[in-house]
Design a protein around this motif. Structure first.
Motif, PDB file in Angstrom:
ATOM      1  N   SER A   6      -7.284  16.448   1.276  1.00 29.20           N
ATOM      2  CA  SER A   6      -6.041  15.933   1.049  1.00 29.20           C
ATOM      3  C   SER A   6      -5.896  15.920  -0.560  1.00 29.20           C
ATOM      4  O   SER A   6      -6.479  15.656  -1.352  1.00 29.20           O
ATOM      5  CB  SER A   6      -6.076  14.660   1.438  1.00 29.20           C
ATOM      6  OG  SER A   6      -4.571  14.055   1.477  1.00 29.20           O
ATOM      7  N   ASN A   7      -4.558  16.012  -0.845  1.00 27.20           N
ATOM      8  CA  ASN A   7      -3.957  16.188  -2.012  1.00 27.20           C
ATOM      9  C   ASN A   7      -3.224  14.681  -2.368  1.00 27.20           C
ATOM     10  O   ASN A   7      -2.511  14.668  -3.300  1.00 27.20           O
ATOM     11  CB  ASN A   7      -2.835  17.139  -2.414  1.00 27.20           C
ATOM     12  CG  ASN A   7      -3.062  17.708  -3.960  1.00 27.20           C
ATOM     13  OD1 ASN A   7      -4.005  17.228  -4.805  1.00 27.20           O
ATOM     14  ND2 ASN A   7      -2.049  18.455  -4.180  1.00 27.20           N
ATOM     15  N   GLN A   8      -3.784  13.535  -1.719  1.00 27.41           N
ATOM     16  CA  GLN A   8      -2.984  12.513  -1.912  1.00 27.41           C
ATOM     17  C   GLN A   8      -3.901  11.468  -2.265  1.00 27.41           C
ATOM     18  O   GLN A   8      -5.169  11.440  -2.015  1.00 27.41           O
ATOM     19  CB  GLN A   8      -2.325  11.942  -0.484  1.00 27.41           C
ATOM     20  CG  GLN A   8      -1.047  12.772  -0.207  1.00 27.41           C
ATOM     21  CD  GLN A   8      -0.555  12.028   1.029  1.00 27.41           C
ATOM     22  OE1 GLN A   8      -1.275  11.582   1.913  1.00 27.41           O
ATOM     23  NE2 GLN A   8       0.786  12.066   1.130  1.00 27.41           N
ATOM     24  N   SER A   9      -3.371  10.302  -2.951  1.00 21.08           N
ATOM     25  CA  SER A   9      -4.391   8.895  -3.286  1.00 21.08           C
ATOM     26  C   SER A   9      -3.511   7.886  -2.511  1.00 21.08           C
ATOM     27  O   SER A   9      -2.248   7.777  -2.444  1.00 21.08           O
ATOM     28  CB  SER A   9      -4.402   8.739  -4.453  1.00 21.08           C
ATOM     29  OG  SER A   9      -5.230   9.949  -5.181  1.00 21.08           O
ATOM     30  N   THR A  10      -4.284   6.945  -2.165  1.00 19.51           N
ATOM     31  CA  THR A  10      -3.694   5.512  -1.724  1.00 19.51           C
ATOM     32  C   THR A  10      -3.899   4.674  -2.578  1.00 19.51           C
ATOM     33  O   THR A  10      -5.140   4.172  -3.199  1.00 19.51           O
ATOM     34  CB  THR A  10      -4.358   5.208  -0.399  1.00 19.51           C
ATOM     35  OG1 THR A  10      -4.096   6.455   0.446  1.00 19.51           O
ATOM     36  CG2 THR A  10      -3.839   4.166   0.186  1.00 19.51           C
ATOM     37  N   PHE A  11      -2.946   3.619  -3.048  1.00 24.61           N
ATOM     38  CA  PHE A  11      -3.073   2.618  -3.781  1.00 24.61           C
ATOM     39  C   PHE A  11      -2.733   1.282  -3.223  1.00 24.61           C
ATOM     40  O   PHE A  11      -1.708   1.237  -2.394  1.00 24.61           O
ATOM     41  CB  PHE A  11      -2.117   2.796  -5.259  1.00 24.61           C
ATOM     42  CG  PHE A  11      -2.345   4.218  -5.801  1.00 24.61           C
ATOM     43  CD1 PHE A  11      -2.846   4.100  -7.205  1.00 24.61           C
ATOM     44  CD2 PHE A  11      -1.718   5.301  -5.424  1.00 24.61           C
ATOM     45  CE1 PHE A  11      -3.515   5.272  -7.890  1.00 24.61           C
ATOM     46  CE2 PHE A  11      -2.137   6.559  -6.191  1.00 24.61           C
ATOM     47  CZ  PHE A  11      -2.900   6.634  -7.305  1.00 24.61           C
ATOM     48  N   THR A  68       0.860  -1.296  -0.029  1.00 18.28           N
ATOM     49  CA  THR A  68       0.083  -0.008  -0.177  1.00 18.28           C
ATOM     50  C   THR A  68       0.936   1.204   0.113  1.00 18.28           C
ATOM     51  O   THR A  68       1.804   1.404   0.867  1.00 18.28           O
ATOM     52  CB  THR A  68      -0.914  -0.089   1.153  1.00 18.28           C
ATOM     53  OG1 THR A  68      -1.423  -1.283   1.210  1.00 18.28           O
ATOM     54  CG2 THR A  68      -1.685   1.244   1.319  1.00 18.28           C
ATOM     55  N   VAL A  69       0.820   2.130  -1.021  1.00 12.70           N
ATOM     56  CA  VAL A  69       1.432   3.312  -0.817  1.00 12.70           C
ATOM     57  C   VAL A  69       0.413   4.538  -0.910  1.00 12.70           C
ATOM     58  O   VAL A  69      -0.620   4.675  -1.822  1.00 12.70           O
ATOM     59  CB  VAL A  69       2.533   3.358  -2.262  1.00 12.70           C
ATOM     60  CG1 VAL A  69       3.374   2.319  -1.942  1.00 12.70           C
ATOM     61  CG2 VAL A  69       1.805   3.270  -3.386  1.00 12.70           C
ATOM     62  N   SER A  70       0.874   5.533  -0.463  1.00  5.02           N
ATOM     63  CA  SER A  70      -0.106   6.837  -0.454  1.00  5.02           C
ATOM     64  C   SER A  70       0.822   7.947  -1.288  1.00  5.02           C
ATOM     65  O   SER A  70       2.329   7.986  -0.743  1.00  5.02           O
ATOM     66  CB  SER A  70      -0.256   7.519   1.094  1.00  5.02           C
ATOM     67  OG  SER A  70      -1.349   6.385   1.340  1.00  5.02           O
ATOM     68  N   VAL A  71       0.643   8.445  -2.127  1.00  3.30           N
ATOM     69  CA  VAL A  71       1.530   9.557  -2.894  1.00  3.30           C
ATOM     70  C   VAL A  71       0.517  10.721  -3.341  1.00  3.30           C
ATOM     71  O   VAL A  71      -0.837  10.609  -3.296  1.00  3.30           O
ATOM     72  CB  VAL A  71       1.923   8.867  -4.244  1.00  3.30           C
ATOM     73  CG1 VAL A  71       2.908   7.726  -4.010  1.00  3.30           C
ATOM     74  CG2 VAL A  71       0.896   8.466  -5.171  1.00  3.30           C
ATOM     75  N   TYR A  72       1.372  11.977  -3.395  1.00  2.00           N
ATOM     76  CA  TYR A  72       0.708  12.998  -3.860  1.00  2.00           C
ATOM     77  C   TYR A  72       0.275  12.939  -5.083  1.00  2.00           C
ATOM     78  O   TYR A  72       0.813  12.261  -6.141  1.00  2.00           O
ATOM     79  CB  TYR A  72       1.554  14.264  -3.647  1.00  2.00           C
ATOM     80  CG  TYR A  72       1.841  14.725  -2.232  1.00  2.00           C
ATOM     81  CD1 TYR A  72       0.631  15.503  -1.640  1.00  2.00           C
ATOM     82  CD2 TYR A  72       2.961  14.302  -1.668  1.00  2.00           C
ATOM     83  CE1 TYR A  72       0.782  15.531  -0.327  1.00  2.00           C
ATOM     84  CE2 TYR A  72       3.035  14.896  -0.472  1.00  2.00           C
ATOM     85  CZ  TYR A  72       1.935  15.403   0.438  1.00  2.00           C
ATOM     86  OH  TYR A  72       2.456  15.628   1.676  1.00  2.00           O
ATOM     87  N   ASN A  73      -1.070  13.220  -5.492  1.00  2.71           N
ATOM     88  CA  ASN A  73      -1.613  13.273  -6.835  1.00  2.71           C
ATOM     89  C   ASN A  73      -0.741  13.733  -8.130  1.00  2.71           C
ATOM     90  O   ASN A  73      -0.596  13.068  -9.110  1.00  2.71           O
ATOM     91  CB  ASN A  73      -3.040  13.994  -6.852  1.00  2.71           C
ATOM     92  CG  ASN A  73      -4.033  13.327  -5.908  1.00  2.71           C
ATOM     93  OD1 ASN A  73      -3.784  12.292  -5.630  1.00  2.71           O
ATOM     94  ND2 ASN A  73      -4.837  14.060  -5.608  1.00  2.71           N
ATOM     95  N   MET A  74       0.032  14.654  -7.807  1.00  3.54           N
ATOM     96  CA  MET A  74       0.843  15.316  -8.691  1.00  3.54           C
ATOM     97  C   MET A  74       2.151  14.318  -9.161  1.00  3.54           C
ATOM     98  O   MET A  74       2.736  14.263 -10.138  1.00  3.54           O
ATOM     99  CB  MET A  74       1.421  16.718  -8.552  1.00  3.54           C
ATOM    100  CG  MET A  74       0.295  17.677  -8.297  1.00  3.54           C
ATOM    101  SD  MET A  74      -0.639  17.981  -9.940  1.00  3.54           S
ATOM    102  CE  MET A  74       0.592  18.693 -10.842  1.00  3.54           C
TER     103      MET A  74
END
Length: 77
Positions: free
Chosen positions: A66-71, A34-40
């Motif tokens: 939040s400007n992040q997404s989790t994958f 699982t990783v969370s990253v900034y959308n940009m």
């Protein structure tokens, strides 16, 4: 009524099911990440992970401004 055709059909169906479930795809072992990253930065990070064999199986955009997404990713062990 002759039961031979029904029995033959049952044997063929059972064999197909058993052989289909023993393919390498079904017998594979997976590891997950699982990783969370900034959308940009998501494209660059996901391309980097894909080069290491990871595939995205699910994602969620974090709520609350939040400007992040989790994958959720997986790859064969």
């Amino acid at each position: 009524m002759n039961t031979a055709p029904k029995l033959l059909l049952a044997v063929i169906a059972s064999s197909t099911l058993l052989l289909g479930c023993s393919t390498p795809q079904h017998g594979a072992r997976w590891e997950y990440k699982t990783v969370s990253v900034y959308n940009m930065a998501a494209d660059a990070k996901l391309n980097e992970l894909a080069a290491d064999g990871w595939s995205v199986v699910a994602f969620s955009r974090n709520e609350g401004g939040s400007n992040q997404s989790t994958f959720v990713l997986k790859r064969k062990k």
